[in-house]
Write an enzyme that holds these catalytic residues in place. Structure first.
Site, short mmCIF file in Angstrom:
data_model
loop_
_atom_site.label_atom_id
_atom_site.label_comp_id
_atom_site.label_asym_id
_atom_site.label_seq_id
_atom_site.Cartn_x
_atom_site.Cartn_y
_atom_site.Cartn_z
N GLU A 143 -12.18 -10.17 -4.27
CA GLU A 143 -10.72 -10.16 -4.15
C GLU A 143 -10.20 -11.38 -3.42
O GLU A 143 -9.04 -11.43 -3.04
CB GLU A 143 -10.23 -8.87 -3.50
CG GLU A 143 -10.90 -8.49 -2.21
CD GLU A 143 -10.39 -7.15 -1.64
OE1 GLU A 143 -9.41 -6.60 -2.15
OE2 GLU A 143 -11.00 -6.68 -0.67
N HIS A 196 0.79 -1.23 0.00
CA HIS A 196 0.00 0.00 0.00
C HIS A 196 0.82 1.28 0.00
O HIS A 196 0.32 2.32 -0.36
CB HIS A 196 -1.01 -0.04 1.14
CG HIS A 196 -2.14 -0.96 0.81
ND1 HIS A 196 -2.12 -2.29 1.14
CD2 HIS A 196 -3.26 -0.76 0.08
CE1 HIS A 196 -3.22 -2.86 0.67
NE2 HIS A 196 -3.92 -1.95 0.02
C1 PEP Z 1 -7.13 -5.01 -4.46
O1 PEP Z 1 -6.91 -5.86 -3.60
O2 PEP Z 1 -6.92 -5.17 -5.68
C2 PEP Z 1 -7.67 -3.70 -4.06
C3 PEP Z 1 -8.09 -2.84 -4.95
O3 PEP Z 1 -7.65 -3.39 -2.74
P1 PEP Z 1 -6.31 -3.05 -1.93
O4 PEP Z 1 -5.18 -2.89 -2.89
O5 PEP Z 1 -6.57 -1.80 -1.17
O6 PEP Z 1 -6.17 -4.23 -1.05
MG MG Z 2 -7.68 -5.56 -1.62
#
Ligand code: PEP
Ligand code: MG
Length: 526
Positions: A417, A175
């Site tokens: 996901e 992140h």
């Molecule tokens: C993902 O997992 O692709 C998503 C968009 O959420 P994050 O990256 O915040 O986990």
């Molecule tokens: Mg995600």
């Protein structure tokens, strides 16, 4: 002149001086005494109170200033240190004890102060351990360098004062990299031991695409680098023609190009990016603020501002996805062996109902200011989705009783996901108003490849046939029920997967604001 090579994770070119961000001593031992730390903290809080531009936040910092002088805090720390405790640990422990005392009180106002006491004592102990500046303190654009940064370190990071980011560690799909992309800050990670505090103050040129970092560039290099920066600016200008054009393939398939954001401030960049709306607002960054959990008002203001900025375009806000690499200290979550498989996303929201209801109320109250959709992260079962919907209904009932206006028809979506969600997408499509596929986590969980680990980065492939099959399965389930399906993971911006996504029936791609126009161009040239 010397060149280091890492992995470019956020495209763009930057020139500037390196500022090394020193983190706390790894063992958490104090380097600075309590009284000096209080002085440093007081200066910091005064500066923040003066510069925050909001009377509520100024009042908060002023209350922090009073807490620094609190006699209970001082007595607790002095008692513990004279009994032999490390001063930084003494501050942390005293802060926790005072917070626990406040939490035990009946008075709601006093209970809410527990988080403030924690924030102040944590800041003090950080200062004592050598973390002497907050990451947002810079006046001029700098190249921020660190061994690693957690998403919590980067909260409040100001795109205007950070020209580039360099990390010794880091991971392309974590992140921190995502935040750099969202803010359009060039970033290079994985620079290893060649990046260290000794580089503090050196001039450097960063290429966030190739991963090349040139230290102390000579004048010839700097001149050609500046020329390249100018060219990149011109290429960006050329893309502006796509801002007002719909993204449509030559066969006439219209694809919605949306933006991912992590704060209401990012919504400004998104609003000016020529996108069709917000495809993912990662609200958990509000929760990572070291100042504590965001209350209903703070969240309401952030969601309202975003909806207003987007002027009637769709805004998909995802409920809080704390957990895994996004740690919120003030939630005091238990340590987990495998945090990516632990209490994260909707699991945590369902386990902390009141915290979740606070977010749902803020979302509902904001819903009258624009076109809101809400989605839930990390869904693995139909039951989780139904429970989240039931709490949405509870929040609506409570607001109705209080005569607070809201939009009762906000579409509720499921993030797909996890492989489980993709496999049961047929059932989920009967409950959800839309799907949004998070390919970052879907790839991680399908291929058992930690998105955070550079060691398995080669295995982390969103184009793997297994991931593609799950996407096709999800898109088919959505089509059968006639609900929209989009992709909001990083791979939504991958030109090599674009044709596959469109052929699979994906109608919406959500990318960082800086990528929206190049994605529109790629779609138009298909
Ligand atoms: C993902 O997992 O692709 C998503 C968009 O959420 P994050 O990256 O915040 O986990
Ligand atoms: Mg995600």
């Amino acid at each position: 002149m010397k060149t280091l090579t890492g992995t470019g994770v956020s495209e763009g070119l930057a020139l500037g001086r390196i500022v090394w961000y020193g983190k706390s001593a790894p063992d958490g031992a104090a380097l600075t005494d309590f009284d000096s730390a209080r002085k440093i903290a007081a200066e910091e809080f005064e500066k923040r109170a003066a510069g925050c531009g909001s009377p509520e936040m100024a009042a908060l910092y002023e209350s922090y200033l009073l807490m620094l002088e609190d006699s209970d805090l001082e007595d607790g720390v002095r008692k513990k240190t004279s009994a032999g405790a490390d001063p930084a640990a003494a501050v942390r422990e005293t802060g926790e004890e005072l917070a626990a005392m406040l939490l035990a009180l009946e008075d709601e106002y006093m209970r809410a102060r527990a988080e403030d006491v924690r924030s102040v004592s944590r800041r003090l102990s950080d200062i004592m351990c050598g973390k002497t500046f907050a990451i947002t303190d810079f006046d001029a654009p700098i190249i921020l360098a660190a061994s690693d940064l957690t998403p919590a370190d980067t909260v409040g990071l100001d795109a205007g004062s950070i020209a580039g980011v360099l990390l010794a560690g880091g991971s392309a799909n974590g992140h921190t990299a995502i935040l750099a992309q969202l803010m359009g800050i060039p970033a290079v990670i994985g620079l290893g031991n060649s990046l260290g505090p000794g580089l503090d103050g050196l001039s450097c040129a960063v290429d966030g695409k190739t991963g090349a970092v040139t230290l102390e560039p000579d004048s010839a290099f700097e001149a050609s680098f500046r020329a390249e920066m100018k060219m990149a600016g011109l290429r960006k200008d050329a893309l502006k023609q796509f801002a007002s054009r719909p993204a449509e393939t030559s066969r006439g398939q219209r694809i919605k190009v949306m933006c991912n954001i992590g704060s209401a401030a990012d919504a400004e960049a998104a609003a000016g990016s020529g996108c069709d709306g917000i495809g993912l607002f990662r609200t958990e960054f509000l929760y990572l603020d070291p100042e504590g959990l965001p209350g209903e008002e703070k969240q309401f203001e952030a969601y309202k501002k975003t909806l207003q900025l987007m002027e009637g375009k769709e805004v998909i806000i995802r409920t809080c996805d704390i957990g895994s690499d996004k740690k919120a200290d003030h939630l005091q979550l238990p340590a987990e062996e495998n945090p990516a498989l632990g209490l994260r996303g909707i699991r945590l929201s369902l386990a902390r109902e009141e915290m979740f209801l606070t977010q749902l109320r803020a979302l509902l109250r904001a819903s009258v200011y624009g076109r809101l959709s809400v989605m839930f992260p990390m869904i693995t079962s139909l039951d989780e989705f139904k429970r989240a919907k039931a709490l949405w209904k509870t929040a609506m009932d409570r607001l109705s009783r209080e005569n607070v206006p809201f939009d009762a028809g906000v579409p509720l979506g499921a993030m797909i996901e996890t492989p489980a969600a993709a496999i049961i997408s047929g059932e989920l499509a009967g409950e959800a108003d839309f799907f949004s596929i998070g390919t970052n986590d879907l790839t991680q969980y399908t291929l058992a490849a930690d998105r955070q680990s550079p060691d398995v980065a080669a295995l982390f492939d969103p184009g793997h046939p297994a991931v593609k099959k799950l996407i096709e399965m999800t898109a088919r389930a959505a089509a059968e029920r006639g609900i929209p399906v989009g992709i909001c993971g990083n791979s939504a911006a991958d030109p090599e997967l674009l044709e596959f996504y469109i052929n699979a029936g994906i109608g919406e791609l959500s990318v960082s604001p800086g990528r929206a126009l190049s994605l529109k161009r790629d779609i138009c040239s298909l």
